[in-house]
Every structure is written in structure tokens, then in C-alpha cells.
Motif scaffolding. Structure first.
Motif, PDB file in Angstrom:
ATOM      1  N   VAL A 243      19.681 -31.869   8.274  1.00  0.00           N
ATOM      2  CA  VAL A 243      20.684 -32.363   9.217  1.00  0.00           C
ATOM      3  C   VAL A 243      20.544 -31.613  10.540  1.00  0.00           C
ATOM      4  O   VAL A 243      20.812 -30.411  10.622  1.00  0.00           O
ATOM      5  CB  VAL A 243      22.117 -32.186   8.662  1.00  0.00           C
ATOM      6  N   GLU A 258      19.855 -41.727  11.479  1.00  0.00           N
ATOM      7  CA  GLU A 258      19.729 -41.413  10.057  1.00  0.00           C
ATOM      8  C   GLU A 258      18.383 -41.925   9.546  1.00  0.00           C
ATOM      9  O   GLU A 258      17.910 -42.990   9.952  1.00  0.00           O
ATOM     10  CB  GLU A 258      20.857 -42.078   9.261  1.00  0.00           C
ATOM     11  N   GLY A 262      17.281 -37.315   6.318  1.00  0.00           N
ATOM     12  CA  GLY A 262      18.498 -36.730   6.845  1.00  0.00           C
ATOM     13  C   GLY A 262      18.894 -37.338   8.168  1.00  0.00           C
ATOM     14  O   GLY A 262      18.840 -38.556   8.348  1.00  0.00           O
ATOM     15  N   ARG A 263      19.275 -36.492   9.134  1.00  0.00           N
ATOM     16  CA  ARG A 263      19.776 -36.965  10.430  1.00  0.00           C
ATOM     17  C   ARG A 263      19.121 -36.171  11.549  1.00  0.00           C
ATOM     18  O   ARG A 263      19.022 -34.954  11.473  1.00  0.00           O
ATOM     19  CB  ARG A 263      21.301 -36.813  10.498  1.00  0.00           C
TER      20      ARG A 263
END
Length: 330
Positions: A243, A258, A262-263
Motif C-alpha cells: 500500500v 488499485e 495493492g495500491r
């Protein structure tokens, strides 16, 4: 090496910098060196919490193979300072766009301003909630076969299944050891082809949830299931959710992207984000970037930011010249 060489903050220094770099890792420091070598006024905001600090060495880094992460960053800070960059310890907590650039607020209330902003803020590893994983993270618990797989070659490796990508990770680790056990834990079972591959390569597959990793001061000893079954291992691989630290990006109006890993912040190949005047480099924009790739992205972003400022300065010089000409009636 754990010392941190920085530029002492000057409370009276309210000047606008050319570039504010948030993040003092490989990406941020590489960008700072690149910018400072182009005689840019650049300041790096460094919270002093590198992601790879628990690791013994950084690998796949030509010329510095196996260097201790903190030693590498200390050398990078010295190089940036040597070219005139400033390094300011602190955590950036807020960012906003101003009439002529950006204002970044630090946790101590200080404000740093710049014409351009580079986010080299890295990412957070969201680890499986299994006792022992966090305690051994970066030593006996690893995630990247390329970063740390060689160090556990030939040993008993367990793979803790937390994502559909676990088969791929397991096969990569099987290249490094003939003693690999896949603990499905929360991961879906492989398809027929996956089962055949695992069987052909001699990978054991254990169905059931993992309760804990047994460890002591001498290292990792075993994986224990909820039902009490115990499996001796020397290392365990996990797949965290990656993240990116996107708070500043979101405050400026950006929306993280996304993906299955993850991000992250969305960038083009130069590191430019969809926000004018904002770039990103390293793990903030590329969740899979290792140290060398992160440093390269910092160099690219620094070069492109400098070029962007060069063009902005050239356009401003043309406007000023025209204004002077009008003022004298030419």
C-alpha cells in the motif's frame, strides 16, 4: 551504520525551493542528486523510516551488492549534501497547492515550499496477521525471491498462502531449494495444472490455517497449524499487500490506483502523475521496484523535473523580456 547526516533546519528559511522531495530513500536521494547536479535548489524531507531497514543487505544492486540498507542511505545523503541539496528530518503530514507551487507541512508545524513536488514516500507492507510474521519480517520472513531468496537457498522454505499469486511465488522459490512447502492458509487451491506442477516439482502442499511461526533468539523453527501439526522450516515467504503512502497525493486531489498487488500512485514512465507539477518515484508508484529500480526512477524523475523547470524558466524569461520592451516603448 545508523547515523543520519542532515542539513540542520533553519526556522528563518522561508524561501521557495525549486523542488521539494518527500522521502529520503533510494528514489528520493537519487532524485535529489540529479536535481542538485543541475544546480536546482532541492530539499528532501526524510522521516527516517526506510522500508528495508530490517534487512541485512540490499541485493541486485550493481557495485554495491549486499550493502547494508542504512549504510547505503547514509552514503546517498552524503552525496546529495555534497552537491548542495538540503535534507530536513521530519514527517510530511500535509500538502497543498499554492499560487506558485506547493506547500508541505511537517509534523512539527514547519512549512516547506517548492515549485515542484516529488513524492518518494514508499509503501507500507500489510503483513498477514499470523504471530511471528512481523517479528521475523526482513530476516527469516521474506517476500521477494530476488531480494532475499539466495540467502535461503537449499534450506527448508515454507510459503504462507495469502493470495491467488501464491503458486507463482512458490515456483520461484522452488528454483532455489528442493525443500519447499506450500501452506495454503487463506489462499485458494491451485487449479489442476497448478497441482500437477507442484507435484512434479516435489512441493509439499499443506491444507489448513497457520496458527503461528515458532521462533526464538536463534531464528525461525517451525510453522504450526490451527490443529497443532508442526512443520520444521528455516524461512517463510509471504505475500503482503503493498500500500503506497498516498496521503499527500490524495490531499492534492489525486486518486490512487488499485491492482492485484495493492495500491499505488499512477505515473507515466517519467514519474509524472496526473496532478500538474507532481511526480512520484520508487515504491510509491511502482510496488515491485527494488532498490536499484527505485534509484533509477528517482534519477529519471529528477531529470524530467529539471527539464520542466528549464522550460518554465525560459517561458518566464520571454515574458519578462517582452514586458521590459513594452515598458521602454520598444
Amino acid at each position: 551504520m545508523t547515523s543520519r547526516t542532515t542539513t540542520p533546519p533553519d526556522p528563518s528559511d522561508q524561501r521557495r525551493h525549486d523542488v521539494v522531495v518527500v522521502g529520503g530513500g533510494a528514489a528520493g536521494l537519487s532524485a535529489a542528486v540529479t536535481l542538485a547536479r543541475s544546480l536546482r535548489d532541492v530539499v528532501v524531507i526524510d522521516a527516517g523510516e526506510p522500508r528495508n531497514a530490517p534487512a541485512e543487505g540490499a541485493h541486485n544492486l550493481l557495485g554495491r551488492e549486499g550493502v547494508a540498507p542504512l549504510e547505503l542511505l547514509a552514503a546517498g545523503r552524503e552525496e546529495a549534501l555534497g552537491y548542495g541539496a538540503q535534507i530536513r528530518p521530519g514527517r510530511a503530514t500535509a500538502a497543498r497547492r499554492s499560487s506558485d507551487g506547493f506547500e508541505v507541512t511537517l509534523a512539527d508545524g514547519a512549512t516547506v515550499t517548492g515549485r515542484r513536488l516529488l513524492l518518494a514516500t514508499g509503501l507500507v507492507d500489510e503483513l498477514p496477521d499470523v504471530p511471528g510474521v512481523r517479528e521475523l519480517w526482513g530476516s527469516h520472513v521474506l517476500h521477494c525471491p530476488y531480494c532475499h531468496g539466495y540467502e535461503v537457498r537449499g534450506r527448508r522454505i515454507g510459503v504462507l498462502g495469502t493470495s491467488p499469486n501464491v503458486l507463482h511465488q512458490t515456483l520461484l522459490l522452488r528454483q532455489l531449494s528442493s525443500d519447499v512447502t506450500l501452506f495454503l492458509h487463506e489462499a485458494p487451491e491451485p487449479d489442476d495444472e497448478g497441482w500437477e506442477q507442484l507435484a512434479a516439482l516435489g512441493v509439499r502442499v499443506v491444507v489448513g490455517r497457520v496458527r503461528e511461526l515458532v521462533h526464538d533468539g536463534d531464528g525461525l523453527h517451525a510453522v504450526v497449524l490451527d490443529d497443532g501439526h508442526t512443520f520444521p522450516v528455516d524461512a517463510v515467504a509471504v505475500q503482503p499487500r503493498f500500500v503506497a503512502r498516498s496521503e499527500l497525493y490524495e490531499q492534492l486531489g489525486g486518486t490512487p490506483t488499485e491492482n492485484p498487488m495493492g495500491r499505488h500512485l499512477t505515473t507515466d514512465p517519467t514519474g509524472a502523475t496526473d496532478l500538474e507539477g507532481v511526480w512520484a518515484a520508487g515504491n510509491a508508484g511502482d510496488l515491485s521496484a527494488m532498490v536499484g529500480a527505485s534509484a533509477a526512477q528517482g534519477v529519471m524523475a529528477g531529470a524530467v523535473i529539471n527539464a520542466d523547470l528549464v522550460m518554465a524558466d525560459a517561458r518566464a524569461a520571454v515574458r519578462e523580456r517582452a514586458e521590459r520592451a513594452r515598458a521602454v516603448g520598444v
